[in-house]
Design an enzyme around this catalytic site. Structure first.
Site, PDB file in Angstrom:
ATOM      1  N   HIS A 255      69.662 124.334  73.247  1.00 42.37           N
ATOM      2  CA  HIS A 255      70.974 124.842  73.652  1.00 42.37           C
ATOM      3  C   HIS A 255      71.976 124.548  72.560  1.00 42.37           C
ATOM      4  CE1 HIS A 255      74.548 125.623  76.100  1.00 42.37           C
ATOM      5  NE2 HIS A 255      73.728 126.386  76.800  1.00 42.37           N
ATOM      6  N   GLU A 308      67.284 128.021  81.879  1.00 44.63           N
ATOM      7  CA  GLU A 308      66.363 129.138  82.120  1.00 44.63           C
ATOM      8  C   GLU A 308      64.979 128.691  82.564  1.00 44.63           C
ATOM      9  OE1 GLU A 308      67.856 131.738  82.144  1.00 44.63           O
ATOM     10  OE2 GLU A 308      69.148 132.074  80.426  1.00 44.63           O
TER      11      GLU A 308
HETATM   12  C1  LIG Z   1      69.376 128.570  72.835  1.00 49.81           C
HETATM   13  C2  LIG Z   1      69.187 128.678  71.313  1.00 49.81           C
HETATM   14  C3  LIG Z   1      69.412 130.137  70.886  1.00 49.81           C
HETATM   15  C4  LIG Z   1      70.215 127.781  70.627  1.00 49.81           C
HETATM   16  O1  LIG Z   1      70.122 128.023  69.266  1.00 49.81           O
HETATM   17  P1  LIG Z   1      70.919 127.135  68.192  1.00 49.81           P
HETATM   18  O2  LIG Z   1      72.261 126.810  68.717  1.00 49.81           O
HETATM   19  O3  LIG Z   1      70.842 127.836  66.896  1.00 49.81           O
HETATM   20  O4  LIG Z   1      70.037 125.828  68.187  1.00 49.81           O
HETATM   21  P2  LIG Z   1      70.217 124.473  67.326  1.00 49.81           P
HETATM   22  O5  LIG Z   1      71.240 124.653  66.256  1.00 49.81           O
HETATM   23  O6  LIG Z   1      70.377 123.361  68.290  1.00 49.81           O
HETATM   24  O7  LIG Z   1      68.798 124.290  66.690  1.00 49.81           O
HETATM   25  C5  LIG Z   1      68.205 125.257  65.918  1.00 49.81           C
HETATM   26  C6  LIG Z   1      66.914 124.632  65.408  1.00 49.81           C
HETATM   27  O8  LIG Z   1      66.171 124.016  66.470  1.00 49.81           O
HETATM   28  C7  LIG Z   1      64.957 124.694  66.694  1.00 49.81           C
HETATM   29  N1  LIG Z   1      64.883 125.082  68.076  1.00 49.81           N
HETATM   30  C8  LIG Z   1      65.936 125.300  68.906  1.00 49.81           C
HETATM   31  N2  LIG Z   1      65.465 125.720  70.098  1.00 49.81           N
HETATM   32  C9  LIG Z   1      64.122 125.730  69.991  1.00 49.81           C
HETATM   33  C10 LIG Z   1      63.101 126.096  70.896  1.00 49.81           C
HETATM   34  N3  LIG Z   1      63.380 126.534  72.119  1.00 49.81           N
HETATM   35  N4  LIG Z   1      61.833 126.019  70.483  1.00 49.81           N
HETATM   36  C11 LIG Z   1      61.550 125.593  69.230  1.00 49.81           C
HETATM   37  N5  LIG Z   1      62.476 125.239  68.327  1.00 49.81           N
HETATM   38  C12 LIG Z   1      63.744 125.316  68.718  1.00 49.81           C
HETATM   39  C13 LIG Z   1      65.025 125.965  65.862  1.00 49.81           C
HETATM   40  O9  LIG Z   1      63.785 126.301  65.375  1.00 49.81           O
HETATM   41  C14 LIG Z   1      65.974 125.600  64.778  1.00 49.81           C
HETATM   42  O10 LIG Z   1      65.297 124.894  63.809  1.00 49.81           O
HETATM   43  P3  LIG Z   1      65.296 125.417  62.301  1.00 49.81           P
HETATM   44  O11 LIG Z   1      66.746 125.430  61.892  1.00 49.81           O
HETATM   45  O12 LIG Z   1      64.451 124.437  61.603  1.00 49.81           O
HETATM   46  O13 LIG Z   1      64.706 126.813  62.403  1.00 49.81           O
HETATM   47  C15 LIG Z   1      67.780 128.234  70.924  1.00 49.81           C
HETATM   48  O14 LIG Z   1      67.597 126.902  71.338  1.00 49.81           O
HETATM   49  C16 LIG Z   1      66.675 129.108  71.501  1.00 49.81           C
HETATM   50  O15 LIG Z   1      66.383 130.156  70.944  1.00 49.81           O
HETATM   51  N6  LIG Z   1      66.030 128.685  72.628  1.00 49.81           N
HETATM   52  C17 LIG Z   1      64.979 129.451  73.228  1.00 49.81           C
HETATM   53  C18 LIG Z   1      65.527 130.596  74.060  1.00 49.81           C
HETATM   54  C19 LIG Z   1      66.217 130.122  75.314  1.00 49.81           C
HETATM   55  O16 LIG Z   1      65.714 129.298  76.065  1.00 49.81           O
HETATM   56  N7  LIG Z   1      67.404 130.690  75.560  1.00 49.81           N
HETATM   57  C20 LIG Z   1      68.211 130.387  76.736  1.00 49.81           C
HETATM   58  C21 LIG Z   1      69.433 129.648  76.348  1.00 49.81           C
HETATM   59  S1  LIG Z   1      70.314 129.058  77.777  1.00 49.81           S
END
Ligand SMILES: CC(C)(COP(=O)(O)OP(=O)(O)OC[C@H]1O[C@@H](n2cnc3c(N)ncnc32)[C@H](O)[C@@H]1OP(=O)(O)O)[C@@H](O)C(=O)NCCC(=O)NCCS
Length: 372
Positions: A255, A308
């Site tokens: 998140h 989710e």
């Molecule tokens: C929600 C989300 C978009 C947030 O993205 P964000 O704000 O860019 O996340 P952060 O900055 O905290 O972290 C990004 C990093 O953590 C990793 N990461 C974050 N969520 C991850 C996940 N669900 N699975 C694996 N790795 C994850 C990414 O690979 C990224 O690493 P990198 O920079 O080495 O590629 C992301 O966590 C995600 O895509 N989650 C899965 C989809 C999901 O559950 N969405 C519902 C959200 S309520």
């Protein structure tokens, strides 16, 4: 004024709001001063929608008034019915919602956003979804029942039969939990559109489009798909380690704001354990494995379970098909979106950030004949 580009606008304050607060460090979500756990168990969606729109919990007369207004605005316009009938049966229900909300709203033209229009729109979401669902399955649409609450009526129109009080309560809790969430991507979208003095329906249509993506509200059906691929608890670890090697993100984890367990996920997890033990047995193993792997990968950047993950198990237990998970999320969030649109309209300044130009230096266009 100098400013620095921040990818994803992380940490940038995009608005002042009294509607909700996501306290990511402490895992707290607050609606108008009320902690979500205090609202989730007892309140109806109607009470919480009123809170988001008006800033206080309704008294009996106010709640009865809102319940009646929602119930009398459930019918769709003739144009919306034509649009629903014209869409192919395999259309994604989020695309149905985005399209038909737009058609349903054309009669309002450029009307200034009002609470009455917010109620109108909120009332229409379940009717749009249930009417399409029944058509998809060759079933006659079911007329809304004014004496049923918002959650009960949604299930009634989907299934053509009344659901048990436990199931209705579970849906009400889900709708309350998902009704608002600070400056998330779809709410920001709605506020940007509102800031141009556009109409409420345009704000909602934009918000639905933003919610659809798997990084936002599109995740719960993807959670089910991921669990189906994993299949068994024993397969969780090998599947998930291999998935990370392929760069696959675990659906239902991570998140932008929460660095601790999402407070909504905590409530949904308990509901899921009670209502959907089969899902829970696999999901809880997958959750442990996901958290272990995410911690190993980035011990410095805590990632946790988001709303989710267990939403999927709860919505499945409620009996909703997975294609309807995200549209049901939208049916909750429409309360928050419209509250934010009203707030933006009341204290408006057009949202117009800058971009940082990283293109070529100024250059002269080469005539077509001389281009290689
Ligand atoms: C929600 C989300 C978009 C947030 O993205 P964000 O704000 O860019 O996340 P952060 O900055 O905290 O972290 C990004 C990093 O953590 C990793 N990461 C974050 N969520 C991850 C996940 N669900 N699975 C694996 N790795 C994850 C990414 O690979 C990224 O690493 P990198 O920079 O080495 O590629 C992301 O966590 C995600 O895509 N989650 C899965 C989809 C999901 O559950 N969405 C519902 C959200 S309520």
């Amino acid at each position: 004024m100098s400013s620095t580009y921040v990818p994803g606008l992380e940490g940038i304050i995009g608005a002042q709001t009294a509607i909700s607060h996501v306290d990511g460090a402490n895992g707290r979500l607050v609606y108008q001063g009320y902690v979500i756990a205090d609202l989730a168990e007892e309140m109806s969606f109607e009470e919480v929608a009123f809170l988001l729109w008006k800033g206080h919990l309704p008294n009996r007369a106010e709640l009865d008034g809102l319940t009646k207004e929602l119930a009398t605005n459930r019918e769709l316009t003739p144009a919306a019915h034509v649009a629903l009938d014209s869409l192919p049966k395999d259309t994604d229900p989020m695309d149905v919602l985005r399209s038909v909300v737009s058609v349903q709203g054309v009669e309002h033209r450029l009307a200034k956003p009002t609470a009455a229009l917010a109620i109108h729109a909120t009332a229409s979401f379940p009717t749009i979804l249930a009417t399409f669902y029944r058509r998809q399955h060759g079933l006659e649409p079911v007329q809304p029942r004014p004496e049923l609450g918002h959650a009960a009526n949604y299930l009634w129109m989907m299934n053509g039969k009344e659901s048990s009080p436990e199931i209705v309560r579970a849906l009400d809790t889900y709708l309350v939990l998902l009704a608002d969430h600070g400056m998330n991507a779809s709410t920001f979208t709605a506020r940007v559109i509102a800031s141009t003095e556009s109409d409420l329906i345009s704000c909602l249509v934009g918000a639905i489009g933003a919610l659809k993506g798997p990084a936002h509200g599109g995740a719960p059906s993807a959670v089910i798909e991921q669990l189906e691929e994993i299949g068994t608890a024993e397969n969780a670890e090998p599947w998930m380690r291999d998935a990370r090697k392929r760069g696959v993100r675990f659906m239902g984890f991570g998140h932008r704001v929460y660095r601790v367990y999402d407070p909504r996920a905590k409530i949904l997890k308990a509901m899921c354990e009670r209502m959907n033990p089969k899902f829970y047995a696999l999901a809880s193993r997958v959750e442990q494995t996901a958290l272990t792997i995410l911690h190993e990968e980035h011990p410095e950047r805590p990632q946790s379970t988001n709303v989710e993950f267990y939403s999927a198990g709860v919505l499945q237990a409620i009996g909703l098909p997975k294609e309807y998970f995200t549209p049901t999320f939208a049916s909750a969030r429409v309360a928050g979106w419209s509250a934010h649109v009203l707030e933006q309209a009341a204290h408006n300044r057009i949202i117009r950030p800058q971009s940082e130009y990283i293109g070529p230096e100024p250059r002269k266009p080469v005539p077509l004949a001389d281009r290689g």
